[in-house]
Design a protein around this motif. Structure first.
Motif, PDB file in Angstrom:
ATOM      1  N   PRO A   6      -7.909  11.168   2.812  1.00 27.24           N
ATOM      2  CA  PRO A   6      -7.918   9.834   3.433  1.00 27.24           C
ATOM      3  C   PRO A   6      -6.723   9.889   4.428  1.00 27.24           C
ATOM      4  O   PRO A   6      -5.802  10.287   4.635  1.00 27.24           O
ATOM      5  N   GLU A   7      -7.063   8.882   5.424  1.00 25.87           N
ATOM      6  CA  GLU A   7      -6.236   8.806   6.641  1.00 25.87           C
ATOM      7  C   GLU A   7      -5.198   7.923   6.269  1.00 25.87           C
ATOM      8  O   GLU A   7      -5.345   6.483   6.120  1.00 25.87           O
ATOM      9  N   VAL A   8      -4.001   8.320   6.273  1.00 27.78           N
ATOM     10  CA  VAL A   8      -2.639   7.401   6.076  1.00 27.78           C
ATOM     11  C   VAL A   8      -1.522   7.926   7.014  1.00 27.78           C
ATOM     12  O   VAL A   8      -1.723   9.074   7.560  1.00 27.78           O
ATOM     13  N   PRO A   9      -0.595   6.898   6.937  1.00 31.37           N
ATOM     14  CA  PRO A   9       0.628   7.260   7.776  1.00 31.37           C
ATOM     15  C   PRO A   9       1.237   8.655   7.186  1.00 31.37           C
ATOM     16  O   PRO A   9       1.231   8.868   6.008  1.00 31.37           O
ATOM     17  N   VAL A  54       3.017   5.366  -0.153  1.00 31.48           N
ATOM     18  CA  VAL A  54       2.674   4.546   1.172  1.00 31.48           C
ATOM     19  C   VAL A  54       2.214   3.337   0.798  1.00 31.48           C
ATOM     20  O   VAL A  54       1.475   2.810  -0.203  1.00 31.48           O
ATOM     21  N   ASP A 102      -1.177   0.063   4.512  1.00 25.96           N
ATOM     22  CA  ASP A 102      -1.292   1.016   5.874  1.00 25.96           C
ATOM     23  C   ASP A 102      -2.637   2.050   5.709  1.00 25.96           C
ATOM     24  O   ASP A 102      -2.635   3.013   6.093  1.00 25.96           O
ATOM     25  N   TYR A 103      -3.527   1.829   4.514  1.00 27.36           N
ATOM     26  CA  TYR A 103      -4.613   2.687   4.476  1.00 27.36           C
ATOM     27  C   TYR A 103      -5.785   1.921   4.020  1.00 27.36           C
ATOM     28  O   TYR A 103      -5.697   0.993   3.192  1.00 27.36           O
ATOM     29  N   PRO A 104      -7.125   2.283   4.162  1.00 29.13           N
ATOM     30  CA  PRO A 104      -8.182   1.599   3.699  1.00 29.13           C
ATOM     31  C   PRO A 104      -8.299   1.662   2.355  1.00 29.13           C
ATOM     32  O   PRO A 104      -8.197   2.931   1.547  1.00 29.13           O
ATOM     33  N   ASN A 156      -9.984   2.226  -1.496  1.00 31.64           N
ATOM     34  CA  ASN A 156     -11.084   2.568  -2.114  1.00 31.64           C
ATOM     35  C   ASN A 156     -11.893   1.207  -2.695  1.00 31.64           C
ATOM     36  O   ASN A 156     -11.306   0.889  -3.819  1.00 31.64           O
ATOM     37  N   VAL A 163      -1.223   6.011  -3.060  1.00 34.18           N
ATOM     38  CA  VAL A 163      -1.012   7.158  -2.426  1.00 34.18           C
ATOM     39  C   VAL A 163       0.291   7.742  -2.182  1.00 34.18           C
ATOM     40  O   VAL A 163       1.181   6.531  -1.826  1.00 34.18           O
ATOM     41  N   ASP A 222      -3.317  11.501  -3.631  1.00 37.87           N
ATOM     42  CA  ASP A 222      -4.325  10.437  -3.631  1.00 37.87           C
ATOM     43  C   ASP A 222      -4.722  10.105  -5.255  1.00 37.87           C
ATOM     44  O   ASP A 222      -5.428  10.936  -5.644  1.00 37.87           O
TER      45      ASP A 222
END
Length: 292
Positions: free
Chosen positions: A119-122, A153, A157-159, A161, A169, A234
């Motif tokens: 997943p896309e996270v900082p 996280v 800051d992340y989409p 699920n 995360v 994750d």
């Protein structure tokens, strides 16, 4: 010697019998990840170097005492040409604490390839941990795990699920530089895999206090990695009911490769008045009470 090096430094007292050292701890019960990691060290020492562990399945059947050493008995279940199987029992005072089966695969096999995407996270360097709003039990665990860099996280800051009942995360890594030996990284990740996973089941229940303990633990090692470099954990919890929660985690390296998968069921029983989520030593309880 740093904490994780002490954890993994088992004494061999007979051909398939090993003893883990006492590790100073604020916890009364031995941390589950420590027992799993030491059991995997014991199993790995009975397998030739061209075999690598690809899975483990364990049950925590009794709570160990953190101030006593643990003995590990290894049973060489099968030595095949491509796979080798081991069963390990962790024992204190004649009582079994943990039972683990581990399977080892000879390197060199080829086959189809695919993997989930990270997943896309900082990145971890952009995360500042604020522990002030976290559960007391989680803060106690973070102090226990101070030899590891753990950064949760922010969910904003992340989409999320959309199909997950609960998600968390976490970036994590060993602060201790580890040797090139693959077994050191695998066993360290076994230790780390028990960190924060059960807390992912509590994300939808802020303020609810529960008794926390790992009940079982399964892990699959998929690709090479370094446990002293950043890994993304994750985590989701598909279900919680009847005082137990099921959790699942995918572990990615910084480049996005899926390196391991973990599934665990843990105790999340409603806490009785006056009881502790995670039993701490008397001196630690006094110190925490005085700081309130």
């Amino acid at each position: 010697m740093t904490r994780i090096n002490r954890v993994l430094d088992l004494e061999q007292i007979d051909r398939d019998i090993f003893r883990g050292p006492v590790i100073e701890s604020t916890l009364l019960r031995t941390f589950g990840g420590q027992v799993a990691a030491q059991a995997l060290v014991a199993a790995s020492r009975t397998v030739d170097g061209d075999f690598s562990v690809h899975s483990l399945h364990g049950y925590f059947v009794a709570g160990g005492r953190s101030d006593e050493p643990t003995v590990f008995l290894v049973d060489r279940v099968r030595d095949g040409r491509s796979f080798r199987s081991r069963q390990v029992r962790a024992i204190q005072d004649g009582e079994t604490l943990f039972i683990m089966s581990a399977s080892f695969h000879r390197s060199g096999d080829l086959g189809v390839e695919h993997a989930d995407r990270m997943p896309e996270v900082p990145g971890p360097e952009n995360i500042v941990m604020d522990v002030s709003g976290m559960r007391e039990s989680f803060r106690a665990l973070l102090e226990e795990w101070s030899d590891f860099d753990i950064r949760v996280v922010d969910p904003a800051d992340y989409p999320a699920n959309p199909h997950a009942a609960s998600q968390q995360v976490v970036w994590l890594r060993s602060r201790t530089p580890l040797p090139e030996d693959e077994t050191a990284h695998v066993c360290t990740l076994a230790y780390m895999s028990d960190m924060t996973l059960l807390q992912s089941a509590l994300v939808p229940h802020p303020g609810v206090e529960v008794q926390e303990a790992s009940l079982d633990h399964a892990m699959w090692f998929l690709r090479p990695f370094r446990a002293d470099e950043w890994l993304l954990y994750d985590q989701v919890s598909p279900s919680a009911s009847a005082g137990r929660a099921l959790t699942h985690g995918r572990i990615f390296d910084r480049s996005g490769s899926l390196v391991a998968v973990v599934t665990q069921e843990g105790l999340t029983r409603t806490l009785r008045p006056g009881a502790q989520s995670i039993p701490l030593s008397t001196s630690v309880r006094r110190e925490r009470t005085s700081q309130r």
